[in-house]
Design a protein around this motif. Structure first.
Motif, short mmCIF file in Angstrom:
data_model
loop_
_atom_site.label_atom_id
_atom_site.label_comp_id
_atom_site.label_asym_id
_atom_site.label_seq_id
_atom_site.Cartn_x
_atom_site.Cartn_y
_atom_site.Cartn_z
N SER A 139 5.91 3.55 0.18
CA SER A 139 5.57 2.18 0.51
C SER A 139 6.34 1.57 1.65
N ASN A 140 6.25 0.38 2.07
CA ASN A 140 7.02 -0.39 3.06
C ASN A 140 8.44 -0.29 2.90
N ALA A 141 8.56 -0.19 1.81
CA ALA A 141 10.24 -0.23 1.14
C ALA A 141 10.69 0.79 0.47
N GLU A 142 10.04 1.71 -0.14
CA GLU A 142 10.35 2.87 -0.83
C GLU A 142 9.81 4.00 -0.44
N LYS A 143 10.56 5.32 -0.90
CA LYS A 143 9.89 6.58 -0.79
C LYS A 143 10.35 7.54 -2.12
N LEU A 144 9.31 8.13 -2.57
CA LEU A 144 9.36 8.82 -3.81
C LEU A 144 8.86 10.23 -3.38
N ILE A 145 9.94 11.20 -3.74
CA ILE A 145 9.41 12.62 -3.32
C ILE A 145 9.46 13.51 -4.66
N ASP B 82 15.32 3.90 -0.75
CA ASP B 82 15.23 2.53 -0.37
C ASP B 82 15.30 2.40 1.08
N LEU B 83 13.94 2.38 1.56
CA LEU B 83 13.73 2.47 3.05
C LEU B 83 14.20 1.16 3.74
N ILE B 84 14.44 0.32 2.96
CA ILE B 84 15.04 -1.08 3.95
C ILE B 84 16.35 -0.95 4.00
N ALA B 85 17.32 -0.69 2.72
CA ALA B 85 18.52 -0.47 3.03
C ALA B 85 19.06 0.77 3.58
N ASP B 86 18.20 1.73 3.54
CA ASP B 86 18.68 3.17 3.85
C ASP B 86 17.49 3.90 4.75
N PRO B 87 16.96 3.49 5.89
CA PRO B 87 16.02 3.79 6.60
C PRO B 87 15.99 5.39 6.88
N ILE C 80 5.58 2.70 -7.71
CA ILE C 80 5.40 3.90 -7.06
C ILE C 80 5.41 5.10 -7.53
N LYS C 81 5.92 5.26 -8.75
CA LYS C 81 6.02 6.51 -9.54
C LYS C 81 4.70 6.71 -10.13
N GLU C 82 4.26 5.71 -10.56
CA GLU C 82 2.62 5.85 -11.04
C GLU C 82 1.82 6.22 -9.95
N ALA C 83 1.89 5.66 -8.75
CA ALA C 83 0.98 6.01 -7.63
C ALA C 83 1.29 7.44 -7.20
N LEU C 84 2.54 7.87 -7.33
CA LEU C 84 2.69 9.28 -6.90
C LEU C 84 2.13 10.26 -7.72
N LEU C 85 2.35 9.91 -9.21
CA LEU C 85 1.85 10.80 -10.21
C LEU C 85 0.35 10.94 -10.10
N ASN C 86 -0.33 9.67 -10.29
CA ASN C 86 -1.70 9.65 -10.11
C ASN C 86 -2.20 10.42 -9.11
N TRP C 87 -1.49 10.35 -7.69
CA TRP C 87 -2.18 11.06 -6.65
C TRP C 87 -1.90 12.60 -7.04
N TYR C 88 -0.81 12.96 -7.34
CA TYR C 88 -0.34 14.26 -7.48
C TYR C 88 -1.25 14.75 -8.59
N THR C 89 -1.65 14.27 -9.66
CA THR C 89 -2.73 14.66 -10.62
C THR C 89 -4.07 14.98 -9.98
N GLN C 90 -4.48 14.13 -9.04
CA GLN C 90 -5.61 14.52 -8.52
C GLN C 90 -5.56 15.55 -7.53
N MET C 91 -4.46 15.63 -6.88
CA MET C 91 -4.45 16.77 -5.65
C MET C 91 -4.24 17.97 -6.16
N ASN D 261 0.97 -1.30 -0.01
CA ASN D 261 -0.09 0.11 -0.05
C ASN D 261 0.98 1.19 0.10
N TYR D 262 0.27 2.26 -0.39
CA TYR D 262 1.18 3.64 -0.30
C TYR D 262 0.43 4.53 0.60
N SER D 263 1.42 5.16 1.31
CA SER D 263 0.98 6.38 2.18
C SER D 263 1.44 7.76 1.16
N PHE D 264 0.69 8.89 1.59
CA PHE D 264 0.90 10.07 0.72
C PHE D 264 1.22 11.19 1.59
N ALA D 265 1.89 12.13 1.34
CA ALA D 265 1.96 13.42 2.08
C ALA D 265 2.25 14.59 1.37
#
Lengths: 433, 464
Positions: free
Chosen positions: A354-360, A372-377, A394-405, A323-327
């Motif tokens: 996600s549990n394993a990655e973050k994209l800003i 990489d949140l696992i190797a580099d928390p 994650i890129k698609e998830a972020l850009l989709n969300w961004y487009t909505q927001m 799952n993804y969280s957004f901020a």
């Protein structure tokens, strides 16, 4: 009778400074006790790194941009219900006891909606907040369940815990200026440099405020026990955002979307029905709190909620699916008076995690950061290249969300402003057609 | 050992014209006249294009528009056809004079410098320029300055808010109110703040030129002698001169002073409808019929059959639709230069309605810029060397128009602005001395003992 609900949020409390989240200092004996007898979400993510957007989102289960709650002067527009309204309509007596920076959470910002009784004051101490809450608990007649929201603001800078907590973790007399917002803003502006020792002292001052707040949470729990309500009360501990201590060059909050600002504590305590000492690793969002309460009370979930109920994760096996969280963070010159800070922090940024990655993502610069949140928390090693992100979900998830927001209600106002300026330039002859 | 003045005050008058200040009204401008007598002055060659944005930014960074990647108020953000971005302060990444000074601990007051909205932090104090949407906007650095200034001088008037008006009395009232507000702010800041460098830019001169030029310029085709506004521009220069006098008093005798403009003004004879011309010549094809006056993009451009399109304004930016570069490009890359030559030849030959030559000048960006960042136009066209504006809309039915399609405007920009420099240590030079806008930043920095930034487009003036 339905159980009571007490939602306790602590301003500026980062999760990893609590004992139950592995902190080495004994900052939080009372919260730890709730944690031991409850369910701890180890990775709860706030939807913004400062109070207004984060709590607006937490209380409505919607994203800050779609609420239009992203700026210093933001006010609820009356189109979005808070959890207090849902519960009020369903037989709960509702009360809010809230301490905040400036007038951020006062009735005029719309935060009192759905509360039968609401105290929202600028920066009053936890003992005073408790006194208001205790008075209310004492005078109410007990024929309805209650929903109480308590927001403590003591951990927010200035860090200067009252006696005896100013000596909780140090014998030495720390220079009081180190805990002042003004000093820390000086660090952001590059006017002040903290030595390693001073940084440690700043953190000590912060921790002592946690210790102070925890003590008063203990007092609130004692009050609930004394009045015989404790066993029939669901208690939730949460926070609106964390705090930075130079992990990424910043201090205070509001300047970035790294985990030190977004990972908030989240604890559900209701031993009567919920398991004890349970730990959930998979990430959840602060926006999930309201749906959880709705399901807990047997209320249907409105379709426009963005969060998901955590009830199944608490009662059964945690939902481990990806799952993804957004901020979101908007620091523009429209906002926050941050102009006085260094220019590099003036920006609008969007995050997916996600549990394993973050994209800003920073749309204005079209720039990304990828961790990489696992190797580099600690998020120190930016792995972004366009190739690295190629076909990443994650890129698609972020850009989709961004487009909505991006199409947020409040944009229309900004568009008008821009159009107004363009019209003016056209009238002046600078542009044409 | 030469002693340098400790402080510099720069008074910017957008569009102030050298011939008006140095000659026509010199006797009526006692304060500017005194500065001219004490110091050195002359025409100041503007940037290309000579337009507020990017000219002031060029002046205070020392870089040309190519280096800054800003070619006007609206710039193509990418090679697509419809992505025009407005050049706000955020478009400029290069250091300005005050950034260099700030790094050395010098404090600056910078007021209404275009573009400075959204307001950026500096070491010192600033107010944002005329792009500030309204007086409610956050327009100061630091933010609390807003309250302080408003207490002292009332609400901020960033610009003439209703320029497109035929009510000239109202327009004059607005321009005077704005200038008063800006000079009040400047006096307050000059007095109250402990500054090392001071700069204000006043837009009133530009606005009054654009709004009332034909009433005041005897050479304008529509000038009517004895009209009620005949002295309106002169009187505004006189008002500005008085306010400058007060500022000079506040600056004190030890402060060097630079009065400067970003470009001049000249009669606007008419407009060349560049897109109409491109259609007539077969370079541009639209998808549908034109209703009234419309921007070609509103009508829809048939990109598969379009080689060239243009943006209007005080000058024209001409773009070629190049294969492999634009999304639907049709001009073969090997024909790119030939087509530019062909357009240049045809457009320079294009005269007025009767075919009389008008002196159009066409530039290629690579000829005039040291470096090209962002998306530059393929050609820059100055019709009649700016005596004709570039009309971007279509539906005029002819290539020439004598009506400005965007409202009352009878002045265009001229390439030469002005400067007057007076230093307490300065020697009086013999005659007016020509300089370039790009020379200003390195010269100011020299005053403070700072080396000229690299890749500058100008030189250090030796009399600074």
């Amino acid at each position: 009778m339905k159980p009571n609900i007490v939602l306790i949020t602590i301003d500026t409390l980062r999760a990893d400074h609590l004992g139950c989240y592995g902190y080495q200092r004994a900052t939080s004996p009372n919260i730890d006790c709730l944690a031991k007898n409850g369910t701890v979400f180890k990775n709860a993510i706030a939807q913004a790194p400062w109070t207004i957007p984060s709590l607006a989102s937490l209380l409505t289960s919607k994203f800050p941009p779609e609420l239009g709650m992203i700026e210093k002067y933001s006010t609820f527009d009356g189109q979005h219900k808070l959890i207090s309204s849902y519960l009020q309509e369903n037989g709960y007596e509702t009360a809010g006891f809230v301490s905040c920076v400036l007038d951020f959470l006062t009735p005029k910002r719309g935060f009192a909606e759905g509360f039968d009784h609401y105290i929202g004051l600028e920066m009053i101490r936890a003992d005073a907040i408790n006194q208001h809450a205790f008075d209310w608990l004492d005078q109410r007649s007990g024929d309805r369940p209650h929903f109480m929201w308590v927001h403590y603001c003591d951990v927010h800078s200035d860090y200067e815990a009252p006696s005896p907590f100013e000596k909780s973790f140090t014998e030495e007399q720390i220079d009081k200026h180190l805990g002042k917002t003004r000093t820390l803003k000086g660090v952001l502006k590059g006017q002040t440099v903290l030595s390693a020792r001073e940084l440690e002292q700043v953190i000590t001052l912060y921790d002592q405020e946690i210790h102070y707040t925890d003590h008063h949470i203990g007092q609130l729990i004692t009050k609930l026990k004394e009045s015989g309500q404790f066993d029939d009360t669901l208690i939730i501990i949460g926070a609106d955002h964390g705090e930075e201590f130079l992990e990424h060059g910043g201090v205070l909050h509001q300047t970035s979307l790294y985990d030190e600002l977004l990972r908030a504590p989240l604890i559900f305590h209701y031993p009567k029905r919920f398991p004890k000492n349970k730990r959930v690793q998979t990430q959840v969002q602060n926006m999930d709190i309201v749906p959880t309460l709705m399901e807990f009370c047997g209320l249907p979930l409105p379709e426009d909620f963005r969060g998901k109920s955590l009830l199944a994760s608490i009662l059964e096996e945690p939902n481990e699916e990806e799952n993804y969280s957004f901020a979101h963070l908007d620091i523009s010159s429209f906002n926050l008076g941050c102009e006085e800070w260094k220019e590099s922090i003036l920006r609008t940024v969007y995050m997916a995690r996600s549990n394993a990655e973050k994209l800003i993502y920073e749309p204005l610069k079209e720039s990304f950061e990828y961790y990489d949140l696992i190797a580099d928390p600690k998020e120190l090693n930016d792995l972004f290249t366009h190739d690295a992100l190629e076909n990443r979900a994650i890129k698609e998830a972020l850009l989709n969300w961004y487009t909505q927001m991006e199409r947020r209600p409040d944009d229309s106002q900004k568009m008008d402003l821009e159009q107004e300026t363009l019209d003016r330039l056209e009238a002046l002859g600078y542009i044409d057609g | 050992m030469t002693t340098r003045p400790k402080k510099l005050m720069v008074i910017g008058l957008d569009c102030a014209a050298p011939e008006l200040v140095f000659e026509r009204w010199r006797d009526r401008l006692p304060n500017l006249n005194r500065l001219m007598n004490q110091g050195i002055y002359g025409p100041l060659e503007s940037s290309m294009p000579p337009i507020t944005v990017p000219a002031w930014a060029c002046m205070m960074s020392g870089k040309d528009p190519g280096h800054l990647g800003v070619y006007g108020f609206r710039n193509r953000k990418d090679r697509s056809y419809d992505n025009l971005g407005m050049a706000t302060s955020l478009a400029f990444k290069e250091d300005m004079v005050w950034d260099h000074l700030g790094r050395r601990g010098k404090k600056s007051v910078v007021l209404s410098f275009p573009p400075s909205y959204p307001v950026k932090p500096i070491v010192g104090w600033s107010t944002a320029c005329f792009l500030t949407p309204n007086s409610q906007s956050a327009y100061t650095h630091p933010p609390e300055l807003k309250v302080e200034l408003e207490k002292a001088t009332g609400p901020y008037i960033p610009d003439v808010m209703n320029f497109r008006t035929d009510d000239k009395d109202n327009l004059l009232e607005q321009i005077h109110a704005m200038a008063k507000n800006h000079f009040d702010q400047a006096e307050y800041m000059a007095k109250e703040k402990d500054w090392d460098f001071f700069m204000m830019v006043e837009m009133g001169v530009d606005r009054i030129h654009h709004g009332l030029w034909k009433y005041c310029s005897p050479t304008h085709p529509r000038f009517v002698p004895g009209n009620p506004y005949e002295n309106s521009i002169r009187d505004f220069y006189i008002y500005s001169d008085q306010r400058i006098g007060k500022l000079l008093e506040l600056a004190g005798p030890e402060t060097a002073v630079l009065v400067v403009s970003d470009h001049g003004a000249r009669d606007m004879i008419g407009g060349i409808c560049i897109n109409e011309w491109l259609i007539q010549e077969g370079y541009l094809k639209l998808n549908g019929p034109v209703e009234g006056l419309q921007n070609p993009s509103k009508v829809g451009i048939d990109w598969d059959n379009t080689k060239v399109w243009a943006e209007g304004g005080y000058y024209s930016r001409i773009f070629l639709n190049v294969r492999g570069r634009e999304p639907k490009g049709i001009v073969a890359p090997e024909d790119y230069d030939n087509l530019r030559t062909e357009l240049t030849e045809k457009l320079t030959a294009l005269g007025d309605e009767s075919g009389n030559p008008i002196g159009t000048v066409i530039y290629r960006p690579e000829e005039i810029y040291k470096k090209i960042n962002g998306i530059a136009p393929d050609l820059l066209a100055l019709f009649g060397d700016l005596s004709w504006r570039a009309v971007g809309t279509v539906g005029h039915g002819s290539v020439h128009t004598r009506e400005n399609d965007t409202g009352p405007d009878d002045a265009n920009h001229a390439r030469d602005g002005l400067y007057i420099y007076s230093s307490p240590q300065g020697e009086v030079p013999a005659s007016p001395h020509r300089a370039a806008l790009y020379d200003i930043a390195p010269s100011i920095l020299k005053l403070y003992g700072i080396e000229a930034p690299e890749n500058g487009a100008g030189k250090t003036l030796d009399f600074f």
